[in-house]
Write a protein that holds these residues in place. Structure first.
Motif, PDB file in Angstrom:
ATOM      1  N   LEU A 180      40.526  48.085  35.020  1.00  0.00           N
ATOM      2  CA  LEU A 180      40.118  48.254  36.555  1.00  0.00           C
ATOM      3  C   LEU A 180      38.606  48.602  36.576  1.00  0.00           C
ATOM      4  CD1 LEU A 180      42.666  51.065  37.605  1.00  0.00           C
ATOM      5  CD2 LEU A 180      42.665  48.597  38.237  1.00  0.00           C
ATOM      6  N   VAL A 181      37.806  49.071  35.504  1.00  0.00           N
ATOM      7  CA  VAL A 181      36.545  48.884  35.661  1.00  0.00           C
ATOM      8  C   VAL A 181      35.933  47.849  35.725  1.00  0.00           C
ATOM      9  CG1 VAL A 181      34.656  49.711  33.970  1.00  0.00           C
ATOM     10  CG2 VAL A 181      36.405  51.227  34.135  1.00  0.00           C
ATOM     11  N   THR A 184      34.077  42.963  41.579  1.00  0.00           N
ATOM     12  CA  THR A 184      34.025  42.976  43.237  1.00  0.00           C
ATOM     13  C   THR A 184      33.040  43.796  43.875  1.00  0.00           C
ATOM     14  OG1 THR A 184      35.812  44.787  43.185  1.00  0.00           O
ATOM     15  CG2 THR A 184      36.537  42.390  42.909  1.00  0.00           C
ATOM     16  N   GLY A 185      32.517  44.690  43.260  1.00  0.00           N
ATOM     17  CA  GLY A 185      31.470  45.471  43.963  1.00  0.00           C
ATOM     18  C   GLY A 185      31.855  46.555  44.719  1.00  0.00           C
ATOM     19  N   LEU A 186      33.131  46.949  44.340  1.00  0.00           N
ATOM     20  CA  LEU A 186      34.031  48.183  45.046  1.00  0.00           C
ATOM     21  C   LEU A 186      33.651  49.313  43.956  1.00  0.00           C
ATOM     22  CD1 LEU A 186      36.905  46.364  46.680  1.00  0.00           C
ATOM     23  CD2 LEU A 186      34.878  46.977  47.978  1.00  0.00           C
ATOM     24  N   GLU A 187      34.087  50.404  44.617  1.00  0.00           N
ATOM     25  CA  GLU A 187      33.926  51.698  43.975  1.00  0.00           C
ATOM     26  C   GLU A 187      35.445  51.805  43.304  1.00  0.00           C
ATOM     27  OE1 GLU A 187      33.742  56.408  44.716  1.00  0.00           O
ATOM     28  OE2 GLU A 187      33.992  55.030  46.254  1.00  0.00           O
ATOM     29  N   LEU A 188      35.423  52.380  41.952  1.00  0.00           N
ATOM     30  CA  LEU A 188      36.709  52.558  41.315  1.00  0.00           C
ATOM     31  C   LEU A 188      36.795  54.352  41.658  1.00  0.00           C
ATOM     32  CD1 LEU A 188      39.013  52.266  39.456  1.00  0.00           C
ATOM     33  CD2 LEU A 188      37.680  52.146  37.443  1.00  0.00           C
ATOM     34  N   ASN A 189      37.524  54.653  42.799  1.00  0.00           N
ATOM     35  CA  ASN A 189      37.488  55.882  43.045  1.00  0.00           C
ATOM     36  C   ASN A 189      38.841  56.574  42.570  1.00  0.00           C
ATOM     37  OD1 ASN A 189      39.534  55.124  44.687  1.00  0.00           O
ATOM     38  ND2 ASN A 189      38.337  54.835  46.570  1.00  0.00           N
ATOM     39  N   PRO A 219      47.102  38.879  37.160  1.00  0.00           N
ATOM     40  CA  PRO A 219      45.769  37.771  37.403  1.00  0.00           C
ATOM     41  C   PRO A 219      45.402  37.898  38.931  1.00  0.00           C
ATOM     42  CG  PRO A 219      47.755  36.744  37.110  1.00  0.00           C
ATOM     43  CD  PRO A 219      48.423  38.023  36.841  1.00  0.00           C
ATOM     44  N   VAL A 220      46.154  38.767  39.698  1.00  0.00           N
ATOM     45  CA  VAL A 220      45.832  38.348  41.219  1.00  0.00           C
ATOM     46  C   VAL A 220      44.993  39.389  41.463  1.00  0.00           C
ATOM     47  CG1 VAL A 220      46.807  38.558  43.437  1.00  0.00           C
ATOM     48  CG2 VAL A 220      47.839  37.269  41.735  1.00  0.00           C
ATOM     49  N   SER A 221      45.278  41.019  41.188  1.00  0.00           N
ATOM     50  CA  SER A 221      44.478  42.109  41.699  1.00  0.00           C
ATOM     51  C   SER A 221      44.096  42.904  40.537  1.00  0.00           C
ATOM     52  CB  SER A 221      45.040  42.542  42.821  1.00  0.00           C
ATOM     53  OG  SER A 221      46.343  43.068  42.548  1.00  0.00           O
ATOM     54  N   ALA A 222      44.205  42.475  39.155  1.00  0.00           N
ATOM     55  CA  ALA A 222      43.945  43.391  37.906  1.00  0.00           C
ATOM     56  C   ALA A 222      44.978  44.512  37.597  1.00  0.00           C
ATOM     57  CB  ALA A 222      42.426  43.764  38.089  1.00  0.00           C
ATOM     58  N   ALA A 223      45.103  45.432  38.691  1.00  0.00           N
ATOM     59  CA  ALA A 223      45.764  46.559  38.292  1.00  0.00           C
ATOM     60  C   ALA A 223      47.263  46.363  37.521  1.00  0.00           C
ATOM     61  CB  ALA A 223      46.366  47.303  39.756  1.00  0.00           C
ATOM     62  N   PRO A 224      47.348  46.671  36.444  1.00  0.00           N
ATOM     63  CA  PRO A 224      48.482  46.221  35.766  1.00  0.00           C
ATOM     64  C   PRO A 224      49.815  46.807  35.950  1.00  0.00           C
ATOM     65  CG  PRO A 224      47.212  47.806  34.228  1.00  0.00           C
ATOM     66  CD  PRO A 224      46.607  47.664  35.706  1.00  0.00           C
ATOM     67  N   GLY A 225      50.881  45.977  35.325  1.00  0.00           N
ATOM     68  CA  GLY A 225      52.195  46.685  35.416  1.00  0.00           C
ATOM     69  C   GLY A 225      52.401  46.890  33.992  1.00  0.00           C
ATOM     70  N   PHE A 226      53.421  47.399  33.802  1.00  0.00           N
ATOM     71  CA  PHE A 226      54.010  47.814  32.470  1.00  0.00           C
ATOM     72  C   PHE A 226      55.203  47.712  32.145  1.00  0.00           C
ATOM     73  CE2 PHE A 226      54.118  51.738  34.843  1.00  0.00           C
ATOM     74  CZ  PHE A 226      55.286  52.299  34.365  1.00  0.00           C
TER      75      PHE A 226
END
Lengths: 241, 241
Positions: A102-103, A109-114, A133-140
């Motif tokens: 996520l970092v 993308t220049g967005l904040e990792l809040n 590969p679409v929006s980074a946040a992983p499944g598991f």
């Protein structure tokens, strides 16, 4: 059938209120069938912790693979990861490998990792990450449960990440034939034919096309030779007056 | 929530193999929501007697109304009626009132009422018939289980026959607002707002439109006044920089 088995759990109030029409079940069903993995059951439950935990325990114990869809985003109604952890008594917290993904994504993308987005790095202990590969946040994957996103494009990408890692079975083949008669006309002979091919499955699906009634007959199985024999017999059957 | 509750059981290999994309769940979800009946769970099971019986027993015991879809036609894979009868220990056979409906229908259409078609008059003892204005063969209600056809046009007609006979609840109202920001941006304040309106449900659904990310925020509940207050607060929240 000795093919591996699977179940699916769709999580989300939006499906059960009719706001959203689920698309992931149909997609997964086709993908699993193509790899010879038999989808035995699918369920949709609400965004309710107890309901999700109960369904995960029951379904994961009944099949080789359970796939979940939905509830792993950054908002308060995304409670799937915690429910999966609870179902198996696993600890859950922000995990460094997921946080690092996520970092890098948010730096790019220049967005904040809040704090809200950081929730997407909450991964149960012992789980393996699934690439997004679409929006980074992983499944598991925890034990035999594959936890995927609900957004169809992300769900499909995650399915593509997971499926090649699973042992498939003989592909489930199917052939079909359209008959321009109601299914009540052919039900008797069809039943007799099905009895001659107990290792195959015979489905009969009525349709209406341009105002005329017809029936699509579908034969499914893993033995290509037997399937071919059944289709010959079926063609003869439907040709008969 | 004191609204009546419902579950749905979709029966059919064709859904689980990916041949057919189910349409009935989404339709029923919308109809029930509009009448204030809360759909709590939906399941899809195979054309397997034991699986259908088990699901009927479990779901019918958990909710006020269970709706089933599929498996009541004339062919060998149509086994729903017998499974419902078994689930409640009810006797099942061709019933005269149902047979009469088929006799008249097939006399009108000039087709033969053969043994296969007569199976569609197999109705469990104690069940009430559900009108089928499309193709005559009736559905039925046994206890709190409403047994409907799988073909969408017939399913919908049967839903129209059944729903007016059920006690509804306060309609579940929903309002939504689209925000052209990712849901991670608004997750924190949204969670705080949801805590102020515990009687409402707040959903957050990301979308991508013309390449831009956005979020649809949905608020659901039965109290129109509280819903209006929440929407005012939500508008303020998403306006904030």
């Amino acid at each position: 059938m000795s093919n591996p088995t699977a179940a699916m759990l769709v999580i989300g109030d939006e499906i059960l209120t009719g706001r959203t029409r689920d698309a992931n079940m149909h997609y997964l069903a086709g993908e699993l069938t193509g790899r010879g993995i038999r989808l035995c059951e699918a369920r949709v439950v609400r965004d309710d912790h107890a309901a999700i935990v109960a369904a995960i325990r029951e379904l994961s114990g009944a099949v080789d693979h359970l796939f979940t869809s939905g509830g792993i985003g950054p908002t308060h109604d995304d409670i799937t990861a915690d429910a999966v952890a609870d179902a198996f008594g696993a600890a859950i917290d922000v995990r460094e490998d997921a946080r690092q993904i996520l970092v890098e994504h948010y730096a790019r993308t220049g967005l904040e990792l809040n704090d809200a987005r950081l929730r997407m790095a909450r991964i149960p202990e012992g789980a393996a990450l699934i690439d997004n590969p679409v929006s980074a946040a992983p499944g598991f994957t925890l034990r035999n449960v594959h936890v995927l996103a609900g957004v169809p494009a992300i769900f499909q990408a995650m399915v593509s990440s997971v499926l090649p890692t699973l042992t498939g079975g003989d592909p489930l083949l199917s052939q079909m034939i359209d008959v321009n008669r109601g299914e009540g006309e052919i039900a008797g002979p069809l039943k007799a034919l099905a009895a001659q091919f107990p290792e195959l499955e015979f489905g009969s699906y009525p349709y209406q096309r341009h105002g005329a009634h017809g029936t699509q007959l579908v034969v499914r199985g893993t033995d290509a030779g037997r399937l071919a024999s059944a289709m010959v017999a079926l063609s003869d059957l439907v040709k008969a007056p």
